[in-house]
Motif scaffolding. Sequence first.
Motif, PDB file in Angstrom:
ATOM      1  N   UNK A  37       0.832  -1.213   0.000  1.00 42.23           N
ATOM      2  CA  UNK A  37       0.000   0.000   0.000  1.00 42.23           C
ATOM      3  C   UNK A  37       0.862   1.256   0.000  1.00 42.23           C
ATOM      4  N   UNK A  38       2.021   1.207   0.650  1.00 37.74           N
ATOM      5  CA  UNK A  38       2.925   2.359   0.636  1.00 37.74           C
ATOM      6  C   UNK A  38       3.539   2.546  -0.752  1.00 37.74           C
ATOM      7  N   UNK A  39       3.949   1.455  -1.359  1.00 34.54           N
ATOM      8  CA  UNK A  39       4.569   1.510  -2.701  1.00 34.54           C
ATOM      9  C   UNK A  39       3.561   1.973  -3.746  1.00 34.54           C
ATOM     10  N   UNK A  40       2.336   1.491  -3.649  1.00 35.37           N
ATOM     11  CA  UNK A  40       1.290   1.819  -4.635  1.00 35.37           C
ATOM     12  C   UNK A  40       0.153   2.586  -3.958  1.00 35.37           C
ATOM     13  N   UNK A  41       0.543   3.623  -3.225  1.00 35.52           N
ATOM     14  CA  UNK A  41      -0.458   4.424  -2.509  1.00 35.52           C
ATOM     15  C   UNK A  41      -1.438   5.046  -3.496  1.00 35.52           C
ATOM     16  N   UNK A  42      -2.661   5.159  -3.046  1.00 33.03           N
ATOM     17  CA  UNK A  42      -3.708   5.729  -3.882  1.00 33.03           C
ATOM     18  C   UNK A  42      -4.456   4.706  -4.711  1.00 33.03           C
ATOM     19  N   UNK A  43      -4.120   3.416  -4.567  1.00 27.46           N
ATOM     20  CA  UNK A  43      -4.784   2.393  -5.375  1.00 27.46           C
ATOM     21  C   UNK A  43      -5.915   1.693  -4.639  1.00 27.46           C
ATOM     22  N   UNK A  44      -6.183   2.106  -3.425  1.00 27.08           N
ATOM     23  CA  UNK A  44      -7.364   1.599  -2.715  1.00 27.08           C
ATOM     24  C   UNK A  44      -8.503   2.575  -2.969  1.00 27.08           C
ATOM     25  N   UNK A  45      -9.723   2.081  -3.114  1.00 30.80           N
ATOM     26  CA  UNK A  45     -10.850   3.010  -3.236  1.00 30.80           C
ATOM     27  C   UNK A  45     -10.816   4.013  -2.080  1.00 30.80           C
ATOM     28  N   UNK A  51     -11.008   4.795   5.618  1.00 29.61           N
ATOM     29  CA  UNK A  51     -11.388   3.966   6.767  1.00 29.61           C
ATOM     30  C   UNK A  51     -10.169   3.267   7.377  1.00 29.61           C
ATOM     31  N   UNK A  52      -9.207   2.904   6.533  1.00 31.17           N
ATOM     32  CA  UNK A  52      -8.008   2.203   7.004  1.00 31.17           C
ATOM     33  C   UNK A  52      -6.874   3.163   7.363  1.00 31.17           C
ATOM     34  N   UNK A  53      -7.089   4.459   7.166  1.00 30.74           N
ATOM     35  CA  UNK A  53      -6.053   5.444   7.460  1.00 30.74           C
ATOM     36  C   UNK A  53      -4.928   5.450   6.449  1.00 30.74           C
ATOM     37  N   UNK A  54      -5.213   5.008   5.225  1.00 28.69           N
ATOM     38  CA  UNK A  54      -4.194   4.975   4.174  1.00 28.69           C
ATOM     39  C   UNK A  54      -4.235   6.277   3.374  1.00 28.69           C
ATOM     40  N   UNK A  55      -3.087   6.851   3.078  1.00 34.76           N
ATOM     41  CA  UNK A  55      -3.077   8.068   2.257  1.00 34.76           C
ATOM     42  C   UNK A  55      -3.437   7.761   0.806  1.00 34.76           C
ATOM     43  N   UNK A  56      -4.038   8.717   0.146  1.00 32.63           N
ATOM     44  CA  UNK A  56      -4.377   8.558  -1.270  1.00 32.63           C
ATOM     45  C   UNK A  56      -3.573   9.511  -2.148  1.00 32.63           C
ATOM     46  N   UNK A  57      -2.908  10.491  -1.546  1.00 31.79           N
ATOM     47  CA  UNK A  57      -2.145  11.471  -2.307  1.00 31.79           C
ATOM     48  C   UNK A  57      -0.712  10.996  -2.539  1.00 31.79           C
ATOM     49  N   UNK A  58      -0.071  11.615  -3.518  1.00 34.80           N
ATOM     50  CA  UNK A  58       1.343  11.394  -3.808  1.00 34.80           C
ATOM     51  C   UNK A  58       1.683   9.963  -4.194  1.00 34.80           C
ATOM     52  N   UNK A  59       0.750   9.279  -4.829  1.00 35.91           N
ATOM     53  CA  UNK A  59       1.013   7.942  -5.321  1.00 35.91           C
ATOM     54  C   UNK A  59       1.614   7.989  -6.714  1.00 35.91           C
ATOM     55  N   UNK A  60       1.927   6.841  -7.276  1.00 34.84           N
ATOM     56  CA  UNK A  60       2.558   6.799  -8.595  1.00 34.84           C
ATOM     57  C   UNK A  60       1.606   7.077  -9.756  1.00 34.84           C
ATOM     58  N   UNK A  61       0.302   7.103  -9.486  1.00 40.42           N
ATOM     59  CA  UNK A  61      -0.682   7.250 -10.560  1.00 40.42           C
ATOM     60  C   UNK A  61      -1.591   8.449 -10.316  1.00 40.42           C
ATOM     61  N   UNK A  62      -1.992   9.086 -11.406  1.00 40.44           N
ATOM     62  CA  UNK A  62      -3.036  10.106 -11.306  1.00 40.44           C
ATOM     63  C   UNK A  62      -4.261   9.729 -12.138  1.00 40.44           C
ATOM     64  N   UNK A  63      -4.168   8.607 -12.846  1.00 36.36           N
ATOM     65  CA  UNK A  63      -5.262   8.133 -13.697  1.00 36.36           C
ATOM     66  C   UNK A  63      -5.421   6.633 -13.505  1.00 36.36           C
ATOM     67  N   UNK A  64      -6.672   6.186 -13.415  1.00 35.98           N
ATOM     68  CA  UNK A  64      -6.958   4.759 -13.347  1.00 35.98           C
ATOM     69  C   UNK A  64      -7.850   4.400 -14.525  1.00 35.98           C
ATOM     70  N   UNK A  65      -7.496   3.315 -15.184  1.00 29.63           N
ATOM     71  CA  UNK A  65      -8.208   2.834 -16.364  1.00 29.63           C
ATOM     72  C   UNK A  65      -8.746   1.447 -16.050  1.00 29.63           C
ATOM     73  N   UNK A  66     -10.014   1.218 -16.383  1.00 30.14           N
ATOM     74  CA  UNK A  66     -10.603  -0.095 -16.102  1.00 30.14           C
ATOM     75  C   UNK A  66     -11.719  -0.398 -17.081  1.00 30.14           C
ATOM     76  N   UNK A  67     -12.004  -1.688 -17.232  1.00 26.29           N
ATOM     77  CA  UNK A  67     -13.150  -2.117 -18.004  1.00 26.29           C
ATOM     78  C   UNK A  67     -14.397  -2.076 -17.144  1.00 26.29           C
ATOM     79  N   UNK A  68     -15.556  -2.259 -17.774  1.00 37.92           N
ATOM     80  CA  UNK A  68     -16.821  -2.181 -17.057  1.00 37.92           C
ATOM     81  C   UNK A  68     -16.914  -3.193 -15.922  1.00 37.92           C
TER      82      UNK A  68
END
Length: 190
Positions: A37-45, A51-68
């Motif tokens: 989670x530290x390495x790939x911060x921001x990848x949890x909804x 709720x888990x106290x995980x940061x969402x900022x300053x992660x390696x991604x600013x865009x998420x791409x997914x199928x339906x």
Amino acid sequence: MRELTYYVAVSLDGFIAGPDGQFDAFLAEGDHMAPICARYRGTAPRVLAEAAGLPTEDGPFDTVLMGWNTYAVALPTLPSPYAHLRQVVITRHHDAPEGSEDVEFTGEDPVALVRRLKGESGSGIWLCGGGALAAALADEIDHLALKINPVLLGDGIPLFGSRGYSPAAWRCTAVQSFASGVTLGEYSRA
């Protein structure tokens, strides 16, 4: 130029979910969680991260791409699961659900879309699923980050869908194993 990373949990036998999209066999607790989670911060909804106290900022991604199908896992509870990122859902057959104003829905060719996104300014692009979309984008993926879970599913959604026989070489850039049995394997295109 921005890069596309396919960051996903996978079973030992190469499935990212069961036949009906099940992913509950993957370990959600253990000593692997904090470092990954530290390495790939921001990848949890966002809701789960908060709720888990995980940061969402300053992660390696600013865009998420997914199928339906990947996107729909969170419906109807989380119609905008990654509100801290630019969210793009590729679908030709579904309309935007209520509450998804922060999500872009497109029927654009996935390869053309990724090439356009790579040409824009910003940080990394995260392909979070699914297998069919990964197969369509296989030649556009720059990095793989695989959370390899110590479980055999036996059947399900393959990591790269129905890609057909088409060998492509990758270079291992990092491997980290945990007491939980999870291994994080990171690869770059060779």
